[in-house]
Structures are given as structure tokens and as C-alpha cells.
Design an enzyme around this catalytic site. Sequence first.
Site, PDB file in Angstrom:
ATOM      1  N   THR A  23     -17.389  -9.921 -40.046  1.00 32.12           N
ATOM      2  CA  THR A  23     -17.245  -8.349 -40.412  1.00 32.12           C
ATOM      3  C   THR A  23     -18.706  -7.636 -40.495  1.00 32.12           C
ATOM      4  OG1 THR A  23     -15.117  -8.678 -41.410  1.00 32.12           O
ATOM      5  CG2 THR A  23     -16.456  -6.911 -42.350  1.00 32.12           C
ATOM      6  N   SER A  70     -14.710 -15.339 -38.107  1.00 31.75           N
ATOM      7  CA  SER A  70     -14.919 -16.840 -38.547  1.00 31.75           C
ATOM      8  C   SER A  70     -13.512 -17.715 -38.711  1.00 31.75           C
ATOM      9  CB  SER A  70     -15.655 -16.829 -40.015  1.00 31.75           C
ATOM     10  OG  SER A  70     -14.841 -16.442 -40.894  1.00 31.75           O
ATOM     11  N   THR A 103     -16.528 -13.804 -43.575  1.00 36.16           N
ATOM     12  CA  THR A 103     -16.335 -14.280 -45.242  1.00 36.16           C
ATOM     13  C   THR A 103     -14.940 -15.326 -45.028  1.00 36.16           C
ATOM     14  OG1 THR A 103     -14.985 -12.298 -45.692  1.00 36.16           O
ATOM     15  CG2 THR A 103     -17.401 -12.174 -46.228  1.00 36.16           C
ATOM     16  N   ASP A 104     -14.194 -15.149 -43.983  1.00 32.38           N
ATOM     17  CA  ASP A 104     -12.739 -15.755 -44.318  1.00 32.38           C
ATOM     18  C   ASP A 104     -13.259 -17.340 -44.249  1.00 32.38           C
ATOM     19  OD1 ASP A 104     -11.557 -13.566 -44.091  1.00 32.38           O
ATOM     20  OD2 ASP A 104     -10.779 -13.842 -41.930  1.00 32.38           O
TER      21      ASP A 104
END
Length: 339
Positions: A23, A70, A103-104
Site C-alpha cells: 500500500t 504482500s 503491511t499484510d
Amino acid sequence: MNIDIESPTIKLPRIKILATGGTIAGSAAKSTQMSEYKAGAIGIQTLLEAVPQIKDYANITGEQLCQISSNNITDDIWLQIADRVNAIFQAGDTDGIVIAHGTDTLEETAYFLNLVIKNEKPLVLVGAMRPATAISADGPNNLLNAVRLAGNPEARNKGVLIAMNDEINGAREATKTNTSHVSTFRANELGYMGYINNGEAFFYRASLRKHTLNSEFSLKDLVSLPYVEIIYGHANDSRILVDAAVNAGARGIVYAGMGNGSIHEKAEEGLIAAQKQGVVIVRSSRCGAGTVKGGPIRYSKEKFLTGDSLNPQKARILLSLALTKTDKLDEIQRMFNEY
Ligand code: SIN
């Protein structure tokens, strides 16, 4: 693509930014779109152009390693990232590395690198919760903070760090806790390692668990990682997914159990059978906090190991790396007690 941004002074730290997508590099049709966007759409050049102030704090070089969301990360990409990080540090002309990441799965990449990077220099992962095109995008300030942290000698030898939202987290403890808030990374009861105030880092604690230079894990001669599956325990659970994992060739299973790593009796039947076939079983918890260390004696008689305070996704990484070294259960349990 490789880029160089020259700073006027040679005394600034030499920081390498490795971009992977996410993101932080996300692009939406409108600045008001916070959740409908394409992650990884923007390349490292554009990312850096959004933060021209960066050259006041570091001499930057950058590389685009991949450009993905990710949630699509793979073991192969991890091995490439880790090889590249080790090579950059070995070359000796870089003071710190920043990895821009979605961030996932950021916490998983951070923990994997925490176990396999052989250097004490700062390695900082950074992401963003709002796409680069958003009003109030959090990426530029997060990136600037991460670069400053990577150039800070106090960040050395603390393991892989995560810098987001003016907070410093450690790779082992931090987890993504919120689907959309910018304050998503937290280490639950164990807490932040530090804060970033006005761009400056202030540390309050460090992890005592082994990492980087003290880690026994190495990627030398490794072309793939052993397959370890996570099975998520729930009411009315069965052994169906356990059996499927075994049939698919899993060498280890992390059971994300209820409460203190408790296992539904139906799934337990499958796990006992799997263990007898040589699959290593680690009990973890879906609670999100606390440790799994003990539990009913029956579980240890069944030779199920315990995942300590690692969440299931990090227990999976440690078990996979452990299986590159040994299949002895006592040894693997020792690793869970130390890392
Ligand atoms: C991703 O993980 O690549 C998408 C989500 C994010 O970066 O926040």
C-alpha cells in the site's frame, strides 16, 4: 531499477531502500479512496520523489526487488530478499537498509529476516495503511522515519525493526492488529520498542530472544523452505484439513488452537496420526496474546510442541527454519524456547 540520490554531505548515513510493493506504493483513482486501490502500483523512484527531504538525512540508493501486494509473498521472494540484504551488508558500503513492504505480511517477512540476516546493522521494514495517492497518506512520513531509524547507530543489534506511525516495533513481537488504522502494528502486552518523536528515535526496550547474528539459521545452500501448514482451530473442527496438509506433504503443522493452544478432539485425532508419520506438530494460539507453554499432559505425551508467545504465522516460519536444521523434537522445542 536502481537509483541514487546524492546528498551534499558525505557524513550522512548510507541507506539502501529495497522496494517490494504494498500500500505504501499503492495507487487509487481518487484521493478519497482508502481501501479501493492497487497495491504495489508505484515504483521506488516515485516513492522517493514524494519525500525529497530524505536527502537531508541520508545518502540513498534504491532497488525495486518486486512490485506485489504482500498477501502474495512467497518463500522464493523471501529467499531473494534475504540473499540481497545479506549481500548488501557484506559489501560493507551501506550503514542500514529499509525495506518498503505491504503491511499484510510485513510482520512475517520481518520475523523471517530477523532469523536469517547475519548482520547487526539496522534493518527496518516500513509500510503504509493508506495508498500513496490518498489524502493524508501515511507512507511518506513513515518512509522518512524508517530511513532515519536505519541510519541511527542506536538501532544496531536490535534485530529487524518495524517503523510505522511514529512507533518502533520489534520483528518478533509485532503483529498487524487492525485492518485499516495507521496504528495497526502493536506488540500487545510486550509493547513497543520505542517511539519516533519529530523524526528522532527513542528506545525503551529490546527483545531478549535470539536474532540475526546470534541466530543459528542460515540460508546458505538453501533453495527452498520446508512446507509447514497452519490449521486454524474452531468450534465443530474436524481432521479434514490436517489430513489434507499431510497428504500435501507438510513436514510441520502449526495448530492455531483455542485459548491455551487447545485442540478440538476431532482435529487432535488427525494430528496424532500426522505426528506418528513424522510431521512435527506445534501448538499455538488464536488468542493473539499470551504464551502456549504447557497445557494438558496428554499433549506432551502425544509429542506436540509448544509455540511460546509466537503467533501462528510466526510459529510457522520458525518451524520451517527449524526443519532445515533438524527433525529432533527436543531440538525444535529448544528453538521455540530461544527464538
Ligand atoms: C499489502 O500488504 O501489500 C497490501 C496492504 C498494505 O500494504 O497495507
